[in-house]
Scaffold this motif. Sequence first.
Motif, PDB file in Angstrom:
ATOM      1  N   VAL A   1       0.838  -1.189   0.000  1.00 35.76           N
ATOM      2  CA  VAL A   1       0.000   0.000   0.000  1.00 35.76           C
ATOM      3  C   VAL A   1       0.877   1.245   0.000  1.00 35.76           C
ATOM      4  CG1 VAL A   1      -1.793   1.279   1.241  1.00 35.76           C
ATOM      5  CG2 VAL A   1      -1.893  -1.216   1.119  1.00 35.76           C
TER       6      VAL A   1
ATOM      7  N   THR B   1      -6.115   4.218  -2.841  1.00 34.61           N
ATOM      8  CA  THR B   1      -6.582   2.834  -2.834  1.00 34.61           C
ATOM      9  C   THR B   1      -7.883   2.619  -3.608  1.00 34.61           C
ATOM     10  OG1 THR B   1      -7.385   3.388  -0.609  1.00 34.61           O
ATOM     11  CG2 THR B   1      -5.417   2.029  -0.752  1.00 34.61           C
TER      12      THR B   1
ATOM     13  N   THR C   1      -8.416  -0.175   4.303  1.00 40.94           N
ATOM     14  CA  THR C   1      -7.245   0.597   4.741  1.00 40.94           C
ATOM     15  C   THR C   1      -7.595   1.972   5.299  1.00 40.94           C
ATOM     16  OG1 THR C   1      -6.955   1.500   2.508  1.00 40.94           O
ATOM     17  CG2 THR C   1      -5.764  -0.534   3.031  1.00 40.94           C
TER      18      THR C   1
ATOM     19  N   PHE D   1      -3.063  -2.926   8.290  1.00 43.15           N
ATOM     20  CA  PHE D   1      -4.373  -2.301   8.209  1.00 43.15           C
ATOM     21  C   PHE D   1      -5.456  -3.239   8.733  1.00 43.15           C
ATOM     22  CE2 PHE D   1      -2.076  -0.121   4.732  1.00 43.15           C
ATOM     23  CZ  PHE D   1      -2.156   1.150   5.244  1.00 43.15           C
TER      24      PHE D   1
ATOM     25  N   THR E   1       1.430  -4.598   6.117  1.00 38.76           N
ATOM     26  CA  THR E   1       0.693  -3.375   5.824  1.00 38.76           C
ATOM     27  C   THR E   1       0.018  -2.819   7.080  1.00 38.76           C
ATOM     28  OG1 THR E   1      -1.174  -4.742   5.144  1.00 38.76           O
ATOM     29  CG2 THR E   1       0.252  -3.922   3.417  1.00 38.76           C
TER      30      THR E   1
ATOM     31  N   VAL F   1      -4.167  -7.666   2.269  1.00 40.60           N
ATOM     32  CA  VAL F   1      -4.250  -6.440   3.056  1.00 40.60           C
ATOM     33  C   VAL F   1      -4.976  -6.689   4.375  1.00 40.60           C
ATOM     34  CG1 VAL F   1      -5.314  -4.151   3.118  1.00 40.60           C
ATOM     35  CG2 VAL F   1      -4.102  -4.905   1.070  1.00 40.60           C
TER      36      VAL F   1
ATOM     37  N   LYS G   1      -9.714   0.918  10.639  1.00 39.82           N
ATOM     38  CA  LYS G   1      -8.825   2.053  10.368  1.00 39.82           C
ATOM     39  C   LYS G   1      -9.663   3.315  10.183  1.00 39.82           C
ATOM     40  CE  LYS G   1      -4.577   3.379   9.614  1.00 39.82           C
ATOM     41  NZ  LYS G   1      -3.461   3.134  10.529  1.00 39.82           N
TER      42      LYS G   1
END
Length: 362
Positions: free
Chosen positions: A20, A302, A296, A260, A258, A251, A264
């Motif tokens: 990311v 994204t 994320t 996430f 990452t 992810v 988040k």
Amino acid sequence: MPVRIIGMIGVAPPSGEATVHIIKGGISAPYLRSYAQAHDKAGFDLALVGYTASSAEGFLVAQHAAHHTERLGFLIAHRPGFVAPTLAARKIATFDHLTEGRIALHIISGASDAEQEGDGDFQPKDVRYRRAAEYIEVMKLAWTSPRRFDFEGEFFRVRGAKSDIQPFQKPHPLLFFGGSSEGALAMGAKHCDVFAMFGEPLAPTAERIAEFRARAAAFGRTPTFNMSFRPILADTEGAAWDRARRILASVQKPGDPTGFGNNKKPLDQSARRLLDFAAAGETHDERLWMPIAEATGAMGNTSCLVGTPEQVARAMLEYYKLGIHSFLIRGFDPYEDTIDFGRELIPRLRAGAAELDRAKAA
């Protein structure tokens, strides 16, 4: 209007199955060099050099990359307030001359108060935008004034300021900005050249373009627009969607580098907009896919476009028809996707934009 293609260069090899962010984690000069060269060879016009309060310094990163590339330009993320605007103006003009016009600036005021504080800046965000507007005003005076000038504002005061060097690009390198808050839009409408947005559905994009054009017109200005996407490509549409779901799973994976999760929190108004679109539906306009943005907290560009190269190019051209003539694209496999975009996506996008321009002219 010729389409502009922007990538993003990282400074160290990424870890994890789906990347990311690419600007943290130290620096590797060989990796930076080869990554910039991959963008150069792939046909990108510019490469974004990002900024965090812990990452490698962007002007030096761009300088090193410029030395090892032939034509690639660099969109350097720059936070006003940490150096004097007169010094920044000379620094930018110097880079502009030494690279013969291979620089643009992305003016950012910091998404997070906490991160700004890491660099010693404790001003709230609305104040940072006012400061940024004044900063740009002083830089432009330094770039264009034929004689010494004085300036006294809320944040900056100079007396007898002068720059012996004006930019190579006239009147100055392009100034990008992003943001959805009133402070960001007010600053950008008055001072910046390119409004950079994260990928949103077509109808809201058309509304944002119209609204911002009206804002800028009040200052006698005609802005252009950039939109950021994460293309997810494969030889077939089914394979592209399978790849997208594998990236999402990576992810979301517990313990993934990452870091996430679905809780988040969005850092700014632009992220909130993307999360609202994600809540409204997983897919918009056939190819705009939002689950990774949702996973994320809509950080790090994204908004995804999923499909074959032909399908994704056609989707991007729908935005081109609206007035988005600049695209920032990067992948979750950063280095390999850069090469793939240059081979499969960028030629199709350039050809399609040129065809639309010819049809419009006729």
